[in-house]
Design a protein around this motif. Structure first.
Motif, short mmCIF file in Angstrom:
data_model
loop_
_atom_site.label_atom_id
_atom_site.label_comp_id
_atom_site.label_asym_id
_atom_site.label_seq_id
_atom_site.Cartn_x
_atom_site.Cartn_y
_atom_site.Cartn_z
N ILE A 164 0.87 -1.18 0.00
CA ILE A 164 0.00 0.00 0.00
C ILE A 164 0.91 1.23 0.00
O ILE A 164 1.59 1.51 0.98
N ASN A 179 -0.12 4.54 -0.71
CA ASN A 179 -0.80 5.67 -0.08
C ASN A 179 -2.09 5.21 0.56
O ASN A 179 -2.82 4.41 -0.03
N VAL A 180 -2.38 5.74 1.72
CA VAL A 180 -3.67 5.56 2.37
C VAL A 180 -4.35 6.92 2.29
O VAL A 180 -3.73 7.95 2.55
N TYR A 181 -5.63 6.92 1.87
CA TYR A 181 -6.34 8.20 1.80
C TYR A 181 -6.18 8.96 3.11
O TYR A 181 -6.22 8.37 4.19
N TRP A 194 -8.44 8.48 6.18
CA TRP A 194 -8.37 7.23 6.96
C TRP A 194 -7.11 7.25 7.80
O TRP A 194 -6.07 7.78 7.37
N ASP A 211 -3.69 5.92 8.90
CA ASP A 211 -2.69 5.07 8.25
C ASP A 211 -2.09 4.15 9.31
O ASP A 211 -1.13 4.48 9.98
N VAL A 219 -6.06 -0.63 8.89
CA VAL A 219 -6.59 -0.07 7.64
C VAL A 219 -5.85 -0.66 6.45
O VAL A 219 -6.46 -1.04 5.45
N ARG A 220 -4.53 -0.76 6.54
CA ARG A 220 -3.76 -1.33 5.44
C ARG A 220 -4.16 -2.79 5.18
O ARG A 220 -4.27 -3.21 4.04
N ILE A 248 -7.47 -2.80 3.28
CA ILE A 248 -7.29 -2.49 1.87
C ILE A 248 -6.73 -3.71 1.13
O ILE A 248 -7.18 -4.04 0.03
#
Length: 113
Positions: free
Chosen positions: A52, A54-56, A59, A61, A65-66, A69
């Motif tokens: 990953i 970039n994380v928006y 959200w 990081d 979350v990763r 995704i």
């Protein structure tokens, strides 16, 4: 992940039909709908958290979350792998060039925005 073998179901459908007439088959997958198996993107999909880039920004990081995704991406790849198998079945039967394939999605990512 569904236990359905979508591509095998498609092949069974083709085997049971009249080979001289047109057909319509709807590949209605449950992937990539929730609920995902947490960590499946890494455990089963061979992905890494570092995949990953970039994380928006809206959200957090973090590893949770990763992983989410990656799990979502793995579900999409699972869907795609069955579609590729179905296209291979059509190609093997000499029907790919004579078949219209439409792929749509019913919504975007199931994440908060």
């Amino acid at each position: 992940m569904s236990k359905s073998d979508y591509a095998a179901n498609f092949e069974d459908f083709l085997d049971s039909g009249d080979k001289e007439n047109p057909f319509c088959f709807w590949y209605g997958s449950t992937e990539p709908h929730r609920v995902y198996e947490f960590g499946s993107g890494m455990k089963k999909g061979g992905k890494q958290l570092s995949d990953i880039i970039n994380v928006y920004k809206f959200w957090p990081d973090n590893d949770t979350v990763r992983n989410d995704i990656l799990d979502y991406a793995f579900e999409i790849e699972y869907f795609d792998s069955h579609l590729v198998r179905m296209m291979g079945i059509l190609e093997k039967r000499g029907e790919l060039a004579n078949t219209i394939i439409i792929v749509t999605a019913d919504n975007g990512m199931p994440f908060p925005v």
